[in-house]
Design a protein around this motif. Structure first.
Motif, short mmCIF file in Angstrom:
data_model
loop_
_atom_site.label_atom_id
_atom_site.label_comp_id
_atom_site.label_asym_id
_atom_site.label_seq_id
_atom_site.Cartn_x
_atom_site.Cartn_y
_atom_site.Cartn_z
N UNK A 1 6.13 10.60 5.96
CA UNK A 1 7.63 11.16 6.28
C UNK A 1 8.43 10.27 5.93
N UNK A 2 9.57 10.64 5.41
CA UNK A 2 10.60 9.61 4.75
C UNK A 2 11.29 9.14 6.16
N UNK A 3 11.36 9.65 7.31
CA UNK A 3 11.98 9.13 8.30
C UNK A 3 11.21 8.23 9.15
N UNK A 4 9.87 8.25 8.99
CA UNK A 4 9.05 7.45 9.87
C UNK A 4 7.85 6.57 8.96
N UNK A 5 7.45 7.13 8.27
CA UNK A 5 5.94 6.65 7.39
C UNK A 5 6.25 6.86 6.07
N UNK A 6 6.88 5.88 5.30
CA UNK A 6 7.05 6.22 4.16
C UNK A 6 6.31 5.33 2.89
N UNK A 7 5.27 4.54 3.69
CA UNK A 7 4.40 3.80 2.79
C UNK A 7 2.88 4.24 3.09
N UNK A 8 1.75 3.86 2.50
CA UNK A 8 0.54 4.28 2.60
C UNK A 8 0.12 3.65 3.99
N UNK A 9 -0.97 3.92 4.61
CA UNK A 9 -1.47 3.14 5.77
C UNK A 9 -2.12 1.74 5.40
N UNK A 10 -2.23 1.66 4.26
CA UNK A 10 -2.54 0.27 3.79
C UNK A 10 -1.60 -0.75 3.61
N UNK A 11 -0.40 -0.30 3.16
CA UNK A 11 0.93 -1.16 3.15
C UNK A 11 1.49 -1.23 4.73
N UNK A 12 1.34 -0.25 5.23
CA UNK A 12 1.92 -0.12 6.63
C UNK A 12 0.77 -0.27 7.76
N UNK A 13 -0.15 -1.24 7.60
CA UNK A 13 -1.25 -1.01 8.48
C UNK A 13 -0.97 -1.52 10.11
#
Ligand SMILES: Cc1ncc(COP(=O)(O)O)c(C=O)c1O
Length: 478
Positions: free
Chosen positions: A328-340
């Motif tokens: 979601x652009x407002x909260x989670x805009x990268x993959x789980x690996x990048x945003x661990x």
């Protein structure tokens, strides 16, 4: 000042530090008095539901000031079920540990949402520390992980959705390849397993349990063969560790062998019982739990935490991210690996309370060993209580208590008919509850209705439990 102006001033005052200090001292004093005096009053101040609903009118249009708020709080405390009373031995909810309750108040005031790291830069690492503490206690190795969630029911759903993703791939349904899917658990499993299957659009198939209310592994194998012949794809087996009615533990090791052979996900519902892993003496009850793919573990049961603090723990921590990988652009805009570091990638929930903080603070204060002692003490108390029940000819113990859940019934000579015995238990329970002296519950087992106690309260002693038996007997004599 206009009314609007007065309300604005009151709202400014509501956030004033000195006002908070004054209110806080009064609330803490009142709660400390409650802890001191609770045993002198009723456990459950009995009210019929219709009367209790009348007691609480809808909130007013105009407030009566802080005084009105504090008076309402005091009235609510007095009318509540008093879990700190030593004679509360009811459902599997402990009295909140005072230090954890204070930490919870801090959590409420700071209101750092656990969705993403930036919103809770101290809470997210604290949760990870608690999750790793739980994984390590379960015997999960490197690469394990998980998340905290709002209760065992949501925890079981979270894990079973991950199970379906890992075994079948939930997105198969989206491409039109509909297949009948099923999850299996014992016929004694908590109803939330069936509910999770319902939410997921899957079937729930109960497996027969044995004489000690443990899943019968031969029956499990039989069900798996039958479902396979009928073209129904089983993706997970949920072992109860332990179950709710009697506290019996399914044989996890044997169920793990079956799951391994058939390529199925093994989930262990340790909402109540996973805490035994902390105890050297009782860890054997969940032998094999380290082989589960996922485990649910409620700290708001055996670990004395205020509700809710549930760990959903995965042997392969990535399993959760692979399941809940929306963007979601407002909260989670990268993959789980990048945003661990952002927990929202691992869970159904978005805004989440900082559930780990009370447990983490309590562990810093008292250490893991104190919690292990508590597990041992409550199971020891259950064994003493069982011996008291056995020693009385007019009482019947349902089974030797596997953990700190004890089921029994009053069975005086001359009452042999099933319906009469059931009716007697219901009436005895209601009579004792109405007296306010104890709080305990009931459950239907194979041979009838039983009275059920769960011993989670560090203030309960064997004398309280002997008094409970006397109160039941006295009610029967009346
Ligand atoms: C074995 C088991 N699983 C799941 C649950 C549900 O947990 P919660 O009440 O935290 O949703 C319970 C609750 O008693 C339970 O005993």
């Amino acid at each position: 000042m206009t009314d609007r102006g007065k309300r604005k001033a009151a709202m400014r005052e509501a956030f004033d530090s000195e006002g908070f200090r004054a209110m806080g001292h009064r609330v803490i004093d009142a709660l400390a008095d409650h802890l001191r005096d609770v045993a002198t009053g009723p456990v459950l101040p009995w009210r019929d539901p219709a009367a209790a609903f009348e007691d609480w009118a809808p909130p007013p249009h105009d407030g009566g000031g802080v005084e009105a708020g504090l008076e309402t709080l005091a009235r609510w405390v007095a009318a509540s079920n008093h879990l700190h009373h030593p004679r509360y031995v009811g459902h599997q909810v402990p009295p909140g540990m005072p230090l954890a309750a204070l930490a919870d108040a801090a959590v409420s005031l700071l209101n750092n949402s656990m969705t993403i790291f930036e919103m809770s830069p101290a809470g997210v690492p604290v949760e990870e520390a608690v999750v790793q503490w739980m994984c390590s206690a379960l015997g999960f190795g490197a690469g394990s992980g998980g998340v905290l969630c709002d209760g065992g029911s949501i925890g079981n759903l979270t894990a079973l959705v991950a199970a379906r993703e890992a075994v079948v791939g939930s997105r198969a349904g989206e491409t039109g390849q509909h297949q009948r899917l099923a999850v299996l658990a014992s016929d004694q499993a908590h109803y939330c397993i069936g509910r999770a299957a319902q939410v997921m659009g899957c079937e729930f198939v109960p497996v027969a349990s044995d004489g000690a209310y443990r899943m019968d592994v031969h029956a499990l194998e039989g069900e798996l063969d039958r479902l396979s012949r009928e073209g129904i794809r089983v993706f997970a087996v949920a072992a109860s560790a332990c179950n709710t009615p009697t506290g019996s533990f399914d044989p996890i090791e044997e169920i793990a062998d079956v799951c391994q052979k058939k390529g199925l996900w093994l989930h262990a519902d340790g909402a109540h019982g996973a805490s035994v892993v902390l105890s050297e003496r009782h860890r054997h009850l969940v032998r094999g739990i380290e082989r589960a793919d996922s485990v649910t573990w409620d700290a708001h049961k055996m670990l004395m935490m205020p509700s809710l603090v549930t760990g959903v723990l995965f042997k392969r921590g990535d399993a959760a991210c692979e399941t809940y990988a929306q963007r979601s652009s407002y909260l989670l805009d990268k993959s789980p690996k990048e945003e661990w570091f952002n927990p929202a990638h691992k869970t159904i929930e978005c805004t989440r309370r900082n559930m780990a903080v009370p447990l983490y603070v309590a562990l810093q204060a008292y250490g893991t060993r104190a919690f292990a002692d508590h597990v041992d003490d409550t199971i020891g108390l259950a064994q003493l209580f069982a011996a008291e029940i056995r020693a009385r000819g007019d009482f019947e113990l349902a089974i030797d208590p596997p953990v700190n859940i004890v089921c029994f019934r009053y069975r005086p000579a001359g009452v042999t008919e099933d319906a009469a015995l059931d009716e007697l238990q219901s009436r005895l329970r209601e009579s004792v509850l109405r007296s306010g002296r104890f709080y305990f519950v009931k459950t239907r087992l194979r041979n009838g209705l039983f009275l059920r106690t769960t011993l989670l309260n560090p203030r309960t002693t064997i004398e309280d439990l002997k008094a409970l038996l006397e109160a039941v007997r006295a009610a029967a004599e009346r």
